[in-house]
Scaffold this motif. Structure first.
Motif, PDB file in Angstrom:
ATOM      1  N   ASP A  95      -3.926   3.614  14.902  1.00 28.51           N
ATOM      2  CA  ASP A  95      -3.535   2.348  15.530  1.00 28.51           C
ATOM      3  C   ASP A  95      -2.017   2.195  15.572  1.00 28.51           C
ATOM      4  N   THR A  96      -1.364   2.577  14.485  1.00 27.99           N
ATOM      5  CA  THR A  96       0.085   2.401  14.405  1.00 27.99           C
ATOM      6  C   THR A  96       0.806   3.331  15.371  1.00 27.99           C
ATOM      7  N   GLU A 102      -9.596   4.782   6.019  1.00 25.20           N
ATOM      8  CA  GLU A 102      -8.857   3.557   6.346  1.00 25.20           C
ATOM      9  C   GLU A 102      -7.404   3.889   6.695  1.00 25.20           C
ATOM     10  N   GLN A 103      -6.798   4.758   5.900  1.00 24.80           N
ATOM     11  CA  GLN A 103      -5.405   5.125   6.166  1.00 24.80           C
ATOM     12  C   GLN A 103      -5.274   5.881   7.488  1.00 24.80           C
ATOM     13  N   TYR A 155       0.664   3.438   2.163  1.00 24.92           N
ATOM     14  CA  TYR A 155       0.979   3.688   3.571  1.00 24.92           C
ATOM     15  C   TYR A 155       1.445   2.381   4.212  1.00 24.92           C
ATOM     16  N   TYR A 156       2.496   2.469   4.996  1.00 28.17           N
ATOM     17  CA  TYR A 156       3.107   1.286   5.594  1.00 28.17           C
ATOM     18  C   TYR A 156       4.053   1.740   6.700  1.00 28.17           C
ATOM     19  N   ASP A 157       4.556   0.795   7.478  1.00 31.56           N
ATOM     20  CA  ASP A 157       5.517   1.148   8.512  1.00 31.56           C
ATOM     21  C   ASP A 157       6.663   0.150   8.538  1.00 31.56           C
ATOM     22  N   LYS A 165       0.851  -1.184   0.000  1.00 28.97           N
ATOM     23  CA  LYS A 165       0.000   0.000   0.000  1.00 28.97           C
ATOM     24  C   LYS A 165       0.888   1.235   0.000  1.00 28.97           C
ATOM     25  N   ASN A 213      -7.273   5.741  10.088  1.00 28.84           N
ATOM     26  CA  ASN A 213      -7.502   4.815  11.196  1.00 28.84           C
ATOM     27  C   ASN A 213      -6.289   3.925  11.417  1.00 28.84           C
ATOM     28  N   TRP A 214      -5.677   3.498  10.332  1.00 28.88           N
ATOM     29  CA  TRP A 214      -4.424   2.722  10.435  1.00 28.88           C
ATOM     30  C   TRP A 214      -3.343   3.542  11.131  1.00 28.88           C
TER      31      TRP A 214
END
Length: 293
Positions: A154-155, A147-148, A113-115, A111, A150-151
């Motif tokens: 959480d992250t 969605e991003q 967005y990622y970590d 995606k 909210n992610w």
């Protein structure tokens, strides 16, 4: 920490400036842990990505190389089938998903967005999920889905337990913050969901948010701004811009090229501006962000 390298297959100046930046950074520290390129890697064309991959292979750089998606990664939509710049025929058969897929394949992510966790430190990457095909009013601004966001909530919550700085990357800056955001932010945005994004990040004072997009040079005021969390402008490798002194902006000299060098210690994060053309530090851009545990 680089942004706005704007590598294009035909543009030899972009090749030379990016290569010079990598060589200069390697000369400072050949054992750096990570290279981040924070958006506007290319002009979205397959040949641009191929050239960028070639330049990375030809020049020294850290093992970890991480990317975020900029607005220019969507720019294949501005070119016709012959490769000519053609705004009247936008989007020239190019879908947003095609542009996104091209970036994801290059970056090696699922995606935009990622970590990643590197040596116990959290690196969070955000990215625009839409361009003008979805809505012409998106312009060059980042669109972050629910969605991003909210992610991200959480992250950040998970990352905050470490007590360490959290590094967040998005190509576009928040409006009316760091240098250049009074000019690049059409409709007072740059990030369409900027109010929600700032609200989320403000809950975590340990966040250091890096952005590019404006290209504004690092010696100017407000390269770093602290307002609930820390925000840092990263200028541009290919072409910095500057304040024209009359309420506008203008290009700097064509040879100019800038980026950031970041060192992480137990008690501080040191951020230094680097002049890649002259191979020297930028004294006005020398910052220390204390680490509070």
């Amino acid at each position: 920490m680089l942004s706005d390298i704007h590598v294009q297959s035909w543009d030899t100046q972009s090749h030379a400036k990016f290569s010079a930046a990598l060589q200069d950074l390697s000369g400072i520290n050949p054992n750096s842990d990570t290279l981040v390129i924070n958006g506007d890697l290319t002009n979205g064309m397959p040949a641009d990505y191929a050239k960028l991959q070639e330049l990375l292979k030809q020049n020294p750089h850290p093992k970890n190389v991480l990317f975020s998606m900029g607005n220019h990664e969507y720019y294949k939509a501005w070119f016709d089938a012959s490769g000519a710049w053609s705004p009247p025929t936008f989007p020239n058969g190019e879908t947003e998903q095609a542009s996104i897929s091209r970036f994801l394949q290059f970056a090696g992510t699922d995606k935009v967005y990622y970590d990643r966790i590197i040596k116990g430190y959290h690196f969070i990457f955000l990215g625009s999920e839409q361009y003008r095909q979805s809505d012409p009013n998106n312009l060059e601004d980042a669109y972050l889905s629910k969605e991003q966001l909210n992610w991200l909530k959480d992250t950040l919550k998970k990352a905050s337990g470490s007590g360490k700085p959290i590094f967040v990357f998005l190509h576009q800056p928040l409006p009316y913050t760091v240098a250049g955001t009074y000019f690049c932010c059409v409709n007072n945005r740059a990030v369409i969901q900027h109010e929600e994004l700032k609200s989320i990040l403000s809950q975590y004072p340990q966040v250091i948010y890096f952005s590019g997009h404006s290209h504004w040079e690092l010696k100017l005021p407000k390269t770093m701004v602290q307002d609930g969390f820390t925000m840092v402008n990263s200028s541009s490798v290919v072409q910095p811009w500057t304040d024209d002194g009359s309420g506008g902006e203008m290009l700097t000299a064509p040879e100019e090229s800038e980026g950031l060098y970041v060192e992480v210690y137990d008690d501080e994060v040191r951020i230094q501006g680097r002049d890649f053309y002259r191979k020297r530090w930028i004294p006005e851009a020398d910052f220390s962000v204390p680490v509070k545990r």
